[in-house]
Design an enzyme around this catalytic site. Structure first.
Site, short mmCIF file in Angstrom:
data_model
loop_
_atom_site.label_atom_id
_atom_site.label_comp_id
_atom_site.label_asym_id
_atom_site.label_seq_id
_atom_site.Cartn_x
_atom_site.Cartn_y
_atom_site.Cartn_z
N GLU A 197 0.70 -1.09 0.08
CA GLU A 197 0.17 -0.54 0.65
C GLU A 197 0.74 1.03 0.16
O GLU A 197 1.21 2.17 -0.98
CB GLU A 197 -1.31 -0.26 1.33
CG GLU A 197 -2.48 -1.32 1.18
CD GLU A 197 -2.69 -1.34 2.35
OE1 GLU A 197 -3.89 -0.70 2.49
OE2 GLU A 197 -2.13 -1.25 3.66
N TYR A 256 -15.51 26.54 -2.09
CA TYR A 256 -15.26 24.50 -2.67
C TYR A 256 -13.85 24.52 -3.00
O TYR A 256 -13.23 22.87 -2.55
CB TYR A 256 -16.51 24.09 -2.26
CG TYR A 256 -17.48 24.46 -3.45
CD1 TYR A 256 -16.92 24.31 -4.69
CD2 TYR A 256 -17.57 25.25 -3.32
CE1 TYR A 256 -17.91 24.82 -5.48
CE2 TYR A 256 -19.17 25.75 -3.91
CZ TYR A 256 -18.92 25.67 -5.63
OH TYR A 256 -19.74 26.14 -6.14
N GLU A 280 -8.41 6.57 10.09
CA GLU A 280 -8.68 7.29 10.71
C GLU A 280 -8.16 8.67 10.95
O GLU A 280 -8.91 9.46 11.32
CB GLU A 280 -8.75 5.97 12.33
CG GLU A 280 -10.04 5.51 11.82
CD GLU A 280 -9.09 3.63 11.78
OE1 GLU A 280 -10.24 2.76 11.44
OE2 GLU A 280 -8.19 3.81 10.62
N LYS A 293 -11.76 3.87 1.50
CA LYS A 293 -10.88 3.35 0.35
C LYS A 293 -11.56 2.24 -0.01
O LYS A 293 -10.88 0.73 0.45
CB LYS A 293 -9.76 3.08 1.70
CG LYS A 293 -8.61 1.69 1.45
CD LYS A 293 -7.58 1.61 3.47
CE LYS A 293 -6.50 0.89 2.63
NZ LYS A 293 -5.59 0.44 3.62
#
Length: 134
Positions: free
Chosen positions: A25, A57, A77, A102
């Site tokens: 990863e 934005y 997290e 994810k």
């Protein structure tokens, strides 16, 4: 702050990052999808019709993408916390709900998505923390 806030939502923002606990990863990276729901008082922007009276934005999206592309983290997290700090750095944002998806998580079974959602509030100085707890 007991009154309901107006909201700005940015959904499905995609960026490639190198977050995760597994070596591949970190090496290969993967796409992350981010949704933010911001609590903002939009009354002034509604009256003035001025960009300066709201959250830009487009600029927020750039900052969020930069945060996803930033220093690798083990956990989504922790990435969600990083993104919430980006949102709360905008002075008009009082509350940020951040979801990090994810979809390519290393799960050995068929699945559609893995995500975490956190809600953080601007510290008020009254002894309340960023989660709204005293």
């Amino acid at each position: 702050m007991s009154e309901e806030l107006d909201r700005i939502r940015l959904s499905g923002l995609r960026a490639r990052g190198f977050h995760g606990v597994l070596e591949h990863e970190r090496r290969e990276g993967q796409d992350f999808v981010v949704d933010v729901d911001l609590g903002v008082d939009l009354a002034e922007a509604g009256r003035s019709d001025a960009l300066a009276d709201t959250v830009h934005y487009g600029e927020l999206a750039e900052a969020l993408v930069a945060a996803v592309r930033g220093e690798p983290l083990d956990l989504i997290e922790a990435l969600a916390e990083r993104l919430a700090r980006v949102c709360l750095a905008e002075p008009r944002v009082c509350r940020a709900e951040v979801t990090v998806h994810k979809p390519q998580a290393p799960v050995p079974h068929a699945f559609d998505d893995v995500s975490v959602t956190i809600v953080r509030r601007r510290e008020t100085g009254s002894g309340t923390d960023a989660r709204g707890r005293g």
